[in-house]
Structure formats: C-alpha cells, structure tokens
Design a protein around this motif. Structure first.
Motif, short mmCIF file in Angstrom:
data_model
loop_
_atom_site.label_atom_id
_atom_site.label_comp_id
_atom_site.label_asym_id
_atom_site.label_seq_id
_atom_site.Cartn_x
_atom_site.Cartn_y
_atom_site.Cartn_z
N ASN A 38 0.79 -1.23 0.00
CA ASN A 38 0.00 0.00 0.00
C ASN A 38 0.83 1.28 0.00
N GLU A 39 1.99 1.25 0.65
CA GLU A 39 2.77 2.47 0.78
C GLU A 39 4.19 2.35 0.22
N LYS A 40 4.52 1.19 -0.32
CA LYS A 40 5.83 0.97 -0.95
C LYS A 40 7.00 1.22 0.00
N VAL A 41 6.86 0.69 1.21
CA VAL A 41 7.93 0.76 2.21
C VAL A 41 8.24 -0.67 2.67
N GLU B 105 9.78 10.79 5.30
CA GLU B 105 8.75 10.39 4.34
C GLU B 105 8.18 9.03 4.72
N ALA B 106 9.04 8.11 5.14
CA ALA B 106 8.57 6.79 5.56
C ALA B 106 7.64 6.90 6.77
N ALA B 107 7.98 7.79 7.70
CA ALA B 107 7.13 7.97 8.87
C ALA B 107 5.75 8.52 8.47
N LEU B 108 5.73 9.44 7.50
CA LEU B 108 4.45 9.96 7.01
C LEU B 108 3.62 8.85 6.37
N ARG B 109 4.29 8.00 5.59
CA ARG B 109 3.58 6.89 4.95
C ARG B 109 3.06 5.91 6.00
N LEU B 110 3.85 5.70 7.04
CA LEU B 110 3.40 4.79 8.11
C LEU B 110 2.17 5.35 8.81
N ARG B 111 2.20 6.64 9.09
CA ARG B 111 1.05 7.27 9.76
C ARG B 111 -0.21 7.13 8.89
N ARG B 112 -0.05 7.39 7.60
CA ARG B 112 -1.18 7.27 6.68
C ARG B 112 -1.68 5.82 6.60
N PHE B 113 -0.74 4.90 6.54
CA PHE B 113 -1.10 3.49 6.43
C PHE B 113 -1.83 3.01 7.68
N VAL B 114 -1.33 3.39 8.86
CA VAL B 114 -1.94 2.96 10.11
C VAL B 114 -3.38 3.48 10.20
N SER B 115 -3.58 4.74 9.83
CA SER B 115 -4.93 5.31 9.90
C SER B 115 -5.88 4.58 8.96
N ALA B 116 -5.43 4.30 7.74
CA ALA B 116 -6.27 3.61 6.76
C ALA B 116 -6.54 2.17 7.20
N TYR B 117 -5.52 1.51 7.73
CA TYR B 117 -5.64 0.11 8.14
C TYR B 117 -6.64 -0.01 9.29
N ARG B 118 -6.59 0.94 10.19
CA ARG B 118 -7.51 0.92 11.34
C ARG B 118 -8.95 1.10 10.87
N ARG B 119 -9.16 2.00 9.89
CA ARG B 119 -10.51 2.23 9.39
C ARG B 119 -11.06 0.99 8.68
N GLU B 120 -10.20 0.34 7.89
CA GLU B 120 -10.62 -0.84 7.16
C GLU B 120 -10.97 -1.97 8.13
N ALA B 121 -10.18 -2.11 9.21
CA ALA B 121 -10.45 -3.14 10.18
C ALA B 121 -11.77 -2.90 10.91
#
Length: 393
Positions: free
Chosen positions: A344-347, A376-392
């Motif tokens: 999802n975030e290419k990290v 940049e990786a930290a920003l992608r992680l923050r975005r990913f965590v928020s999206a993952y939590r919503r999907e769950a």
C-alpha cells in the motif's frame, strides 16, 4: 551426486527464512518501483575516504601475500586497543584473533565452546544467523525471549529455567539487533552470576557498541567474566565497512591460541591490503564519531516522527541502527502488516517475528536511509496505520 553431509544439509532448514518481505521489496525496487528500503542494516553511505585511500596505498605497496593466521601484528594490536575501549578490560594482542567479518567471529566462538550434542541458550530477539550457526556446530539450542514490555532486557530467571545439564554457553547481543535495546548493567550482572554459578561461556555480540544510545557495558568487564566471555566484534557498523568483511574475536589468550588452528583450516589468513587498511582505520577511528552521530540524529528524528502515532509503541530502540515498533494493537500478525505496508505504501520493513517470538507483533525499521527519506517513511506509516484501522473497523 553422492549424498551431502547431514551437517551441511541441516544448517538452514527448508522453508521460510524471515526475509521474504525484504526480498520482495528489493526485487520490486530493482524492477523500477519507488520503494523505500527500511529492511536491511547496510549503510547508505560509502566507507570513509581515508580508509579507502589506505587500502589503495596498501595494494600499490605490494601487500598481496599471505598473512599470519591470527592476523597481522599491527592489525591485532589495533584490535586489542579497540577491545580495551569496547569491553572496559585492558586487552593484549594475544587475546584477539582477526576474522573475515563479525559472522566469522561468531562462528569461531560457537565452534570453540560447543561440541556435537552440546546445548546453548540464545537470547531473543536475535540476529537472523544465530540459530543456524549453532546448527553448523551440531549443537542444540533453546531460545529465551525477552519481554517487550520490559524494553527487551534479558531476564536471568527465564534463562536459568532453560539451562540443561549439557548447556555450555549463552549468546547475547547488546546493543541489540533487531530491537536497539542496550542491556543494562543490572541485567548483565544477573546474567554474569548465572554464568559463574554454572560454569558457562558467555558469547557477547557487541558489533553495535559504538552506536549505543548510552554507556556501553560489556559483560567481559564484570567480576570473573573475562576468563569466560568471548566478544564478537566487527568493523562493519562502527567504521562503515560492511563489504570489507573484517571482524575479530576477543577472549582468553589460551582460547585465542586454539582458534588460530581453526583459521588454519578455514580462512588461512586474511588479505594483507584489507588488513592494513583496517588497522589504519582502527588506529585513527576513521568515521566512528561521524557514523555514531549520524545514526543518533536519524534515530531521534524518526522516533519523534512516530511518537504520537496512535496504537504504535516504541520498544527498545536506544541504540544500534534500528527502531522497533510494536504494531500489535493495529495488526497482531506482523508479517501481514509488513506485506500490506509494502503493497500500500511501498515501504519495505522487517517483520519482528523474523528475529524470534519476543518480537512478534513488531516491525523493525532500519535507519540506513537519509533523514528526509526516514521522515517520508514515517508519514507513509502514519497514513497506512490510519487507513488500516478504518478498514479493520
């Protein structure tokens, strides 16, 4: 072909090796995808130029011949000085032996203290090669986990419970890879007491000693431990020399003398020009302060970037080249989390369970990228965590 030996066949069991996410991330980057690689502990910068020039001068100076099995005298002297600083114990050249990298020093240590069928304790989380190094010696081992909630500090009571009548050695790593935990003096003293009581060898991997977040304490410096501790060291991390393959082992002179025979039937010495360059790098500490400062700054920046992230907890991470993040509140399956983060975030990151069950539910972040990339990786992680939590949800 004729049947291979069971020894060589059994070093790496078939199946997963824990590096699947890293391998996939690497392949995708090679294919042209914009992947941020935070999965491997290899510097993103070159070896210091002074070390490179020392090697070039050594090559041009006709240093192309065999070297002593234990290492060039100048190199062993420089390693002894470095060991004195690392372990806090005055070290003489006859107490060190040069090896082709820290892994070879670990292999030598395991071969030196364990016979076929002997038992060892491996404190986890651990560097990925530890279990298979014992397998190569025909030894058995028990993994003892360190509690994440305790900052991944070793627990002597848990190690004591794992001891057997044929236990000969305990293997630890501080500052720790993968967690970045720096073992405290209190916990090391408890471990030393255990070794003295049961007449055990302590194998202490200290290759990250210059990259600690606080004072490095070697168990070799504790009462009664110099004669039963073998310290694994390397120039890879401290001097920015991962590809040069130069390390050393420190221990009692009697043991080091025996290990010269192991070099006789394995390496038959080391390249002279690399040995000379490494000696000069050790003598002048080329890059040591700069590398330590670089990783300290990166660690601070990345930790600050993720500190306020909901449901992401920083564990250990005082030293070394890594930050360990507990993501179990978001996704208990750390491998699933790592694959989804890559897709999802290419990290690319390492699932914590690759290093033992103690790190399950975590991901390991390598700091071997420039600071803007880490941000940049930290920003992608923050975005990913928020999206993952919503999907769950």
């Amino acid at each position: 072909m004729p049947r291979p030996s069971s020894r060589i066949s059994g070093i790496v069991p078939s199946g997963k090796d824990g590096w699947e996410v890293h391998t996939a991330a690497w392949a995708r980057r090679e294919a042209g995808e914009d992947i941020i690689m935070l999965s491997v502990g290899d510097h993103d910068f070159d070896t210091p130029s002074q070390t490179i020039e020392a090697c070039v001068a050594a090559v041009r100076g006709s240093n192309h011949h065999y070297t002593p099995l234990q290492g060039l005298p100048r190199l062993r002297n420089a390693m002894a000085v470095a060991s004195s600083a690392c372990t806090g114990v005055e070290t003489t050249p006859d107490q060190v032996i040069a090896t082709p990298g820290g892994q070879a020093a670990l292999y030598a240590a395991v071969q030196a203290v364990l016979d076929q069928g002997d038992h060892a304790v491996v404190v986890a989380p651990y560097y990925a090669t530890y279990p298979n190094t014992f397998s190569a010696a025909g030894a058995t081992f028990t993994v003892v986990e360190t509690p994440a909630e305790g900052g991944f500090q070793p627990r002597a009571d848990m190690i004591r419970a794992a001891l057997r009548p044929n236990t000969r050695a305990i293997l630890i790593n501080t500052p720790n890879n993968p967690t970045g935990a720096v073992y405290s003096k209190e916990h090391l003293e408890e471990l030393a007491k255990l070794c003295r009581e049961h007449d055990l060898w302590l194998l202490s991997d200290e290759v990250y000693w210059t990259l600690g977040g606080g004072e490095h304490i070697s168990p070799r410096s504790l009462p009664g431990m110099a004669e039963r501790t073998l310290v694994i060291n390397s120039m890879s991390k401290s001097h920015g020399m991962t590809g040069w393959r130069m390390g050393w082992l420190t221990g009692p002179a009697e043991m080091i003398s025996l290990l010269i025979n192991l070099n006789l039937v394995t390496t038959y010495g080391l390249p002279a020009f690399i040995s000379i360059a490494c000696a000069e790098a050790l003598e002048n500490r080329y890059g040591v302060r700069e590398i330590a400062e670089r990783y300290a700054a990166r660690r601070t920046i990345f930790i600050e970037a993720v500190r306020s992230m909901n449901d992401v907890v920083i564990r250990g991470s005082e030293g070394g080249m890594y930050v360990m993040l507990d993501v179990s509140a978001i996704e208990p399956d750390d491998e699933k989390f790592a694959w989804a983060f890559l897709d999802n975030e290419k990290v690319g990151v390492m699932p914590g369970s690759s290093f033992g069950e103690a790190a399950a539910g975590h991901i390991r972040i390598s700091l071997c990228q420039p600071e803007p990339v880490l941000q940049e990786a930290a920003l992608r992680l923050r975005r990913f965590v928020s999206a993952y939590r919503r999907e769950a949800a």
